[in-house]
Write an enzyme that holds these catalytic residues in place. Structure first.
Site, mmCIF file in Angstrom:
data_model
loop_
_atom_site.group_PDB
_atom_site.id
_atom_site.type_symbol
_atom_site.label_atom_id
_atom_site.label_comp_id
_atom_site.label_asym_id
_atom_site.label_seq_id
_atom_site.Cartn_x
_atom_site.Cartn_y
_atom_site.Cartn_z
ATOM 1 N N ARG B 61 -6.069 6.299 3.394
ATOM 2 C CA ARG B 61 -4.894 6.809 4.059
ATOM 3 C C ARG B 61 -4.860 6.483 5.548
ATOM 4 N NH1 ARG B 61 -3.785 9.839 0.336
ATOM 5 N NH2 ARG B 61 -6.008 9.630 0.051
ATOM 6 N N THR B 62 -5.911 6.897 6.242
ATOM 7 C CA THR B 62 -5.929 6.688 7.685
ATOM 8 C C THR B 62 -5.932 5.197 7.989
ATOM 9 O OG1 THR B 62 -7.180 8.739 7.877
ATOM 10 C CG2 THR B 62 -7.118 7.320 9.810
ATOM 11 N N LYS B 90 -27.704 -8.092 10.615
ATOM 12 C CA LYS B 90 -28.615 -8.940 11.385
ATOM 13 C C LYS B 90 -29.295 -8.146 12.501
ATOM 14 C CE LYS B 90 -25.778 -13.062 10.675
ATOM 15 N NZ LYS B 90 -24.817 -13.924 11.406
ATOM 16 N N ARG B 111 -13.235 4.350 12.714
ATOM 17 C CA ARG B 111 -13.693 5.522 11.984
ATOM 18 C C ARG B 111 -15.168 5.335 11.719
ATOM 19 N NH1 ARG B 111 -11.454 8.549 6.670
ATOM 20 N NH2 ARG B 111 -10.172 9.394 8.330
ATOM 21 N N HIS B 144 -10.777 14.389 14.379
ATOM 22 C CA HIS B 144 -9.825 13.477 13.760
ATOM 23 C C HIS B 144 -8.499 13.718 14.474
ATOM 24 C CE1 HIS B 144 -7.955 10.876 11.044
ATOM 25 N NE2 HIS B 144 -8.260 11.407 9.898
#
Lengths: 331, 331, 331
Positions: B61-62, B90, B111, B144
């Site tokens: 969604r986000t 790496k 996120r 959020h």
């Protein structure tokens, strides 16, 4: 007048006039796309639309074909390919996930291992205030309607050059005709061509299913089933090769099948009709010897590119900009 | 005059005038986006900008909401979603990775499962010659902030129709209010609305944390904590449901909680106020019966779409093109 | 006149006049990109082109650098990064996969763990009717030609400021010079600069390979090999650090190497020449102390951004729009 279209779910939803119109659009837009001016024009027509490609079953060709088709029309895209990066792992249902997509985009193109999922999703969206079109890019063993569209287009373009159409032509579908959804979707469209005949050539254990057999009978599509590939090759106008769909195996049963009898070899080119064509939905394994690729009758690479263009035409039709393509620049 | 904004890291950085202005932009751009001309116009405003979506925690969604928000503004995007395809394997640090992103793009939307990472990154970039804005799209259990923006917008739009605003309204936040970062971010914004009250409704083991409790007290946000969902439903103006955040479990402790007492059922609709609303940040599991979806008080699907539009507005504000939206076409 | 270019496969295909021209394009387009008008203009030049990024080896930098380079030129892109989401798992060969890409796009940018794959693919496409350019974005331990381009560009820009060019300059390549493909690609280009000298500084077990040694001798590139980093630092005009390439280990042999002797520390800054520069292809682990980043001689972050711009220039050259950049707006 041709039918309108919203969702694209099964190949049997297309009628003959729809096919005719779609191929006219396809041919016109290929011409337009030959110039930069034409390409730039195409990108302006629905530049306000956005699509999502929701592909939870591996795909290269269909995915890229649709993605590039969207780009040709200036549609911006998002993609969900790996369920691990999405909310499915938080326990969301597919229904909720797709309703979510419809909140953000104007078109959902989906591939799923679940037969019938695209239909179910389309019905669900029809009942919401954000009804957006759904295109089925392959649903389990079930259907792959846009593959059928590009297959028919390839047949027509090839036969057209030798002066005809699909009416009266014969096509052999070879290999795993039981589980190949392209076989199902394409053979169902044969009802629209008078006098066309289908040969299903397969090992005994991979014959077509009863439901397809009944469907073809009901719709008066002439067909024959055989295990003898060698004798069919010189007879037909088109050969449609398929790979063994062992991802649908329940217990590795494909290993016990001698699939090499359903391979098209370099030697087969000698007995194939001069103006016959060889097709394959790809990807291939060993069904067609790579040496065959250079023969002008090998059409599978063109078939692939035809796929992109028929999908552009289809999306154009869905959004009602087909007239802007057949009569571009408002002429 | 409203505050300027660069990084978007925590919901407590927004003041009331900022919220007011953001929602004005949001409403104006939704109007613009109703026409193709308006959409095409929006895509020209910052067509020279590029963004990266760096999402190392699963999200549908986000992620899609931000991606489509960028597309609406004509911003081109890259995405890093699967750490396995990137240089992290790496041995590169997150600091170096993000400094790398800033070499290529003009906006970083991220996120992460790590609380505070977005703040740390923003500070790091502030000290380099390529300072680019960072938007926190969810940081661990922590914050959020853009979810809070869309939640407030949804509350305002809904209450507005019945003639009011959030001032004086009561909202129940239900479920895992301990680990749900949307709960933290949203309840912190309640300080901007006079007379608003929050009920935290949760199992005993999932009550809000001490830090949030202190923060609300300090900012004079009225709140109450309870385990009794049934008695709260008829009382409040908004119900904000959340799923159990068991991905944060240390030892499967969520399994021992009877979460069904914190589900909104079809029967609950009868006791809910006529003009109350039901929200959910989604994805849902069983917190809300799907039969509830058809009720006009169920706003979670709109909430989702509101998220895309408030994010468009936020990005527009960051890049200073808000005036081009509230007074489009240079009028 | 400078050479034309189609495929970009190995650094030894570039001659001096090509390098000179490419950097002129790079500088011009950076100037153009300073304004929105310039950026919008760049996006129109080949807006009818589409590219695929086929990266089957992990990459952040090279991937994002190419992707953003395409976006700067208005080229639309598709990406294949995770073989699990593509048809490779259905048994398709890389040859067929890439021929498929060429059906849809106008440019293939690829990274692969297989040395020589890009060459092979380019040859294959040369024999088909859909010949499209291939850019090698890194092929195993073999080659990374566009990294060499950006490295040379970084050297030139840095030395230019102190009044010179690469002619007569000395550069130390430090670390895993055996398996670092950037080392191979860059040192091969040194032949184009008179009086330039290369020091390969590495543990005994990670010295350059015989093939590179022979190649440098044959092309009269002056070089020396040593294990003594400390004594080299004060001598050279540029230090090119590399990380240990342990993903190429056969049996964890890298663990037995004391790589700390090939780390650039904060103290080393004191003995480094005043106008020398420090480079690194990145990602880094501990080869360069992060405290070094703030020193004006540390150029690795600029080097990264230079990478994007040289790639824009390279793609512009491939598609023949370089004149539209060096003489923009038809002037």
């Amino acid at each position: 007048m041709s039918q309108d279209i919203f969702h694209v779910l099964r190949s049997d939803q297309f009628d003959r006039s729809f096919l005719d119109e779609l191929y006219e659009i396809t041919n016109k837009l290929r011409k337009l796309a030959r110039t930069k001016k034409g390409n730039d024009y195409l990108q302006t027509l629905i530049s306000d639309k956005r699509a999502i490609l929701y592909f939870t079953q591996p795909s290269t060709r269909t995915f890229l074909s649709f993605l590039n088709a969207c780009q040709i029309l200036g549609i911006q895209t998002s993609e969900i390919r790996d369920p691990n990066t999405s909310s499915e792992i938080k326990g969301e249902t597919a229904d909720d996930a797709i309703r979510t997509f419809s909140s953000y985009v104007d078109l959902i193109i989906m591939r799923s291992p679940r037969a019938g999922l695209a239909d179910k999703i389309a019905k669900l969206l029809d009942e919401t205030p954000r009804r957006v079109p759904v295109i089925n890019g392959g649903s389990g063993k079930d259907e792959h309607p846009t593959q059928a569209l590009l297959d028919i287009y390839t047949l027509r373009r090839s036969f057209g050059k030798s002066g005809g159409d699909i009416d009266g032509k014969s096509i052999a579908m070879v290999g795993d005709v039981c589980r190949g959804r392209t076989v199902r979707s394409l053979s169902r469209l044969m009802r629209h061509f008078e006098g066309a005949k289908v040969y299903f050539v397969s090992p005994d254990t991979l014959k077509i299913g009863d439901d397809l057999r009944e469907d073809l009978k009901k719709n008066n599509v002439a067909f024959e089933e055989t295990t003898d590939f060698e004798n069919i090759i010189p007879v037909v106008d088109a050969i449609y090769m398929t790979r063994i769909q062992d991802e649908h195996d329940k217990d590795g049963e494909s290993k016990h099948i001698d699939y090499s009898k359903f391979h098209f070899t370099y030697d087969h080119l000698k007995v194939l009709k001069k103006d016959a064509i060889i097709m394959h939905p790809l990807p291939r394994r060993k069904e067609i010897d790579v040496k065959v690729d250079a023969d002008p009758r090998a059409k599978y690479w063109r078939q692939e590119r035809n796929g992109m263009w028929t999908r552009v035409a289809l999306i154009a039709k869905i959004f009602g900009i087909d007239k802007d393509i057949t009569k571009p620049y408002g002429i």
